[in-house]
Design a protein around this motif. Structure first.
Motif, mmCIF file in Angstrom:
data_model
loop_
_atom_site.group_PDB
_atom_site.id
_atom_site.type_symbol
_atom_site.label_atom_id
_atom_site.label_comp_id
_atom_site.label_asym_id
_atom_site.label_seq_id
_atom_site.Cartn_x
_atom_site.Cartn_y
_atom_site.Cartn_z
ATOM 1 N N ILE A 69 -41.367 -28.665 39.842
ATOM 2 C CA ILE A 69 -40.988 -30.080 39.754
ATOM 3 C C ILE A 69 -39.874 -30.401 40.752
ATOM 4 O O ILE A 69 -39.893 -31.451 41.396
ATOM 5 C CB ILE A 69 -40.572 -30.440 38.309
ATOM 6 C CG1 ILE A 69 -41.769 -30.302 37.369
ATOM 7 C CG2 ILE A 69 -40.008 -31.852 38.254
ATOM 8 C CD1 ILE A 69 -41.410 -30.426 35.894
ATOM 9 N N MET A 70 -38.902 -29.487 40.889
ATOM 10 C CA MET A 70 -37.780 -29.705 41.817
ATOM 11 C C MET A 70 -38.257 -29.956 43.241
ATOM 12 O O MET A 70 -37.712 -30.792 43.950
ATOM 13 C CB MET A 70 -36.860 -28.471 41.848
ATOM 14 C CG MET A 70 -35.667 -28.553 40.981
ATOM 15 S SD MET A 70 -34.531 -27.190 41.321
ATOM 16 C CE MET A 70 -35.395 -25.789 40.670
ATOM 17 N N GLU A 71 -39.250 -29.190 43.643
ATOM 18 C CA GLU A 71 -39.740 -29.269 45.021
ATOM 19 C C GLU A 71 -40.197 -30.675 45.385
ATOM 20 O O GLU A 71 -40.077 -31.098 46.531
ATOM 21 C CB GLU A 71 -40.882 -28.271 45.203
ATOM 22 C CG GLU A 71 -41.415 -28.212 46.605
ATOM 23 C CD GLU A 71 -42.574 -27.244 46.737
ATOM 24 O OE1 GLU A 71 -43.411 -27.475 47.613
ATOM 25 O OE2 GLU A 71 -42.647 -26.277 45.953
ATOM 26 N N ARG A 72 -40.708 -31.408 44.408
ATOM 27 C CA ARG A 72 -41.266 -32.731 44.671
ATOM 28 C C ARG A 72 -40.256 -33.868 44.467
ATOM 29 O O ARG A 72 -40.584 -35.027 44.665
ATOM 30 C CB ARG A 72 -42.472 -32.949 43.769
ATOM 31 C CG ARG A 72 -43.632 -32.031 44.132
ATOM 32 C CD ARG A 72 -44.757 -32.156 43.115
ATOM 33 N NE ARG A 72 -45.951 -31.454 43.516
ATOM 34 C CZ ARG A 72 -46.144 -30.153 43.382
ATOM 35 N NH1 ARG A 72 -45.202 -29.397 42.878
ATOM 36 N NH2 ARG A 72 -47.277 -29.581 43.763
ATOM 37 N N GLN A 73 -39.065 -33.536 44.021
ATOM 38 C CA GLN A 73 -38.072 -34.559 43.708
ATOM 39 C C GLN A 73 -37.323 -35.036 44.948
ATOM 40 O O GLN A 73 -37.092 -34.275 45.887
ATOM 41 C CB GLN A 73 -37.057 -34.020 42.695
ATOM 42 C CG GLN A 73 -37.632 -33.772 41.327
ATOM 43 C CD GLN A 73 -38.171 -35.036 40.691
ATOM 44 O OE1 GLN A 73 -37.528 -36.077 40.665
ATOM 45 N NE2 GLN A 73 -39.399 -34.939 40.181
ATOM 46 N N ASN A 75 -34.552 -37.300 44.178
ATOM 47 C CA ASN A 75 -33.261 -37.655 43.590
ATOM 48 C C ASN A 75 -32.432 -36.382 43.420
ATOM 49 O O ASN A 75 -32.828 -35.465 42.699
ATOM 50 C CB ASN A 75 -33.468 -38.351 42.244
ATOM 51 C CG ASN A 75 -32.173 -38.793 41.614
ATOM 52 O OD1 ASN A 75 -31.232 -38.025 41.481
ATOM 53 N ND2 ASN A 75 -32.143 -40.056 41.208
ATOM 54 N N VAL A 76 -31.281 -36.333 44.074
ATOM 55 C CA VAL A 76 -30.449 -35.133 44.059
ATOM 56 C C VAL A 76 -29.955 -34.799 42.649
ATOM 57 O O VAL A 76 -29.812 -33.623 42.301
ATOM 58 C CB VAL A 76 -29.279 -35.263 45.063
ATOM 59 C CG1 VAL A 76 -28.269 -36.300 44.608
ATOM 60 C CG2 VAL A 76 -28.596 -33.927 45.283
ATOM 61 N N HIS A 77 -29.713 -35.816 41.823
ATOM 62 C CA HIS A 77 -29.227 -35.560 40.462
ATOM 63 C C HIS A 77 -30.328 -34.947 39.585
ATOM 64 O O HIS A 77 -30.049 -34.094 38.745
ATOM 65 C CB HIS A 77 -28.667 -36.852 39.860
ATOM 66 C CG HIS A 77 -27.511 -37.391 40.649
ATOM 67 N ND1 HIS A 77 -26.285 -36.757 40.716
ATOM 68 C CD2 HIS A 77 -27.407 -38.480 41.455
ATOM 69 C CE1 HIS A 77 -25.471 -37.437 41.496
ATOM 70 N NE2 HIS A 77 -26.135 -38.489 41.969
ATOM 71 N N THR A 78 -31.557 -35.370 39.805
ATOM 72 C CA THR A 78 -32.689 -34.765 39.088
ATOM 73 C C THR A 78 -32.868 -33.318 39.523
ATOM 74 O O THR A 78 -33.086 -32.427 38.687
ATOM 75 C CB THR A 78 -33.981 -35.569 39.349
ATOM 76 O OG1 THR A 78 -33.766 -36.923 38.971
ATOM 77 C CG2 THR A 78 -35.145 -34.998 38.567
ATOM 78 N N ILE A 79 -32.756 -33.074 40.820
ATOM 79 C CA ILE A 79 -32.858 -31.701 41.335
ATOM 80 C C ILE A 79 -31.768 -30.834 40.732
ATOM 81 O O ILE A 79 -32.015 -29.709 40.298
ATOM 82 C CB ILE A 79 -32.795 -31.690 42.877
ATOM 83 C CG1 ILE A 79 -34.034 -32.365 43.465
ATOM 84 C CG2 ILE A 79 -32.642 -30.264 43.408
ATOM 85 C CD1 ILE A 79 -33.961 -32.617 44.967
ATOM 86 N N ARG A 80 -30.563 -31.368 40.685
ATOM 87 C CA ARG A 80 -29.432 -30.609 40.134
ATOM 88 C C ARG A 80 -29.673 -30.276 38.662
ATOM 89 O O ARG A 80 -29.410 -29.156 38.218
ATOM 90 C CB ARG A 80 -28.153 -31.418 40.312
ATOM 91 C CG ARG A 80 -26.915 -30.670 39.920
ATOM 92 C CD ARG A 80 -25.674 -31.458 40.246
ATOM 93 N NE ARG A 80 -24.512 -30.671 39.911
ATOM 94 C CZ ARG A 80 -23.302 -31.145 39.861
ATOM 95 N NH1 ARG A 80 -23.074 -32.418 40.165
ATOM 96 N NH2 ARG A 80 -22.296 -30.371 39.537
ATOM 97 N N ALA A 81 -30.181 -31.238 37.896
ATOM 98 C CA ALA A 81 -30.464 -30.995 36.477
ATOM 99 C C ALA A 81 -31.552 -29.933 36.303
ATOM 100 O O ALA A 81 -31.428 -29.024 35.476
ATOM 101 C CB ALA A 81 -30.871 -32.295 35.794
ATOM 102 N N LEU A 82 -32.609 -30.031 37.092
ATOM 103 C CA LEU A 82 -33.697 -29.044 37.008
ATOM 104 C C LEU A 82 -33.231 -27.666 37.446
ATOM 105 O O LEU A 82 -33.628 -26.648 36.861
ATOM 106 C CB LEU A 82 -34.892 -29.509 37.850
ATOM 107 C CG LEU A 82 -35.664 -30.701 37.290
ATOM 108 C CD1 LEU A 82 -36.579 -31.291 38.345
ATOM 109 C CD2 LEU A 82 -36.435 -30.299 36.046
ATOM 110 N N ALA A 83 -32.384 -27.608 38.458
ATOM 111 C CA ALA A 83 -31.842 -26.325 38.906
ATOM 112 C C ALA A 83 -30.987 -25.708 37.799
ATOM 113 O O ALA A 83 -31.012 -24.488 37.584
ATOM 114 C CB ALA A 83 -31.023 -26.510 40.179
#
Length: 198
Positions: A69-73, A75-83
């Motif tokens: 999911i991160m790869e397709r995001q 939004n940096v905040h969404t990436i940070r949450a998924l990470a």
């Protein structure tokens, strides 16, 4: 009728006394002979082994799905949450479950009198253990390090307010994807050997 009403207190006391006797006997047996009040060591070990295998598998699944999911995001905040989810799964679910899985797997094998060396034809047991250890090494060595890097890069990118080129490159790096695929194959092979042992 009056006699029945007055006797209810006595009958209730009698029931409590009987329950107290049962609990006291259980506690006495628990303190003096635990084998008479348990489900059996082998069953408990096997249950815990299977439980931690399932928990570890869910942790690995959560980490892999978060990565996809991160790869397709964008939004940096969404990436940070998924990470953060992937890193949490790695450190708090996968690694502790693997340790418990290994301990209870070995204890289960020993309690069942299994040849843990594979010398007597039970090659599937050490093979499944090796597959699981290799999967864990991939999880810690490749995916865990990648998760830590992505968490760091996403925190830095969050300050800037946008996905940086370095973060984007980390998200599409091929090594973690290959490691995740190989890890999944190794775990499926280990589980298949345990379930369908020759």
């Amino acid at each position: 009728e009056e006699l029945l009403e007055k006797s209810q207190d006595v009958l209730a006391q009698e029931g409590l006394i009987e329950e107290k006797k049962i609990v006291a006997k259980f506690l006495e047996m628990l303190a003096t002979n635990i084998h008479k009040v348990s489900y059996g060591e082998k069953d408990v070990m096997k249950f815990l082994h299977i439980l931690f295998l399932v928990v570890m598998s869910y942790g690995i699944g959560a980490s892999i799905v978060a990565g996809v999911i991160m790869e397709r995001q964008t939004n940096v905040h969404t990436i940070r949450a998924l990470a953060g989810i992937a890193q949490f799964a790695q450190g708090k679910i996968i690694v502790p479950s693997f340790i418990a899985l290994s301990v209870f797997g070995l204890l289960t094998g020993v309690s069942q009198g299994r040849d843990m060396s594979g010398a007597t034809g039970g090659w599937w047991l050490p093979a499944s253990y090796i597959f699981t250890v290799l999967a864990m090494l991939l999880s810690i060595g490749v995916m865990g390090r990648h998760d830590t890097k992505v968490v760091r890069l996403s925190a830095e990118a969050a300050v800037a307010g946008e996905v940086t080129l370095e973060l984007r490159r980390a998200l599409i790096a091929p090594l973690p994807k290959a490691a995740g695929s190989l890890l999944t194959i190794l775990l499926i092979a280990a589980i298949a050997l345990m379930v369908f042992r020759p």
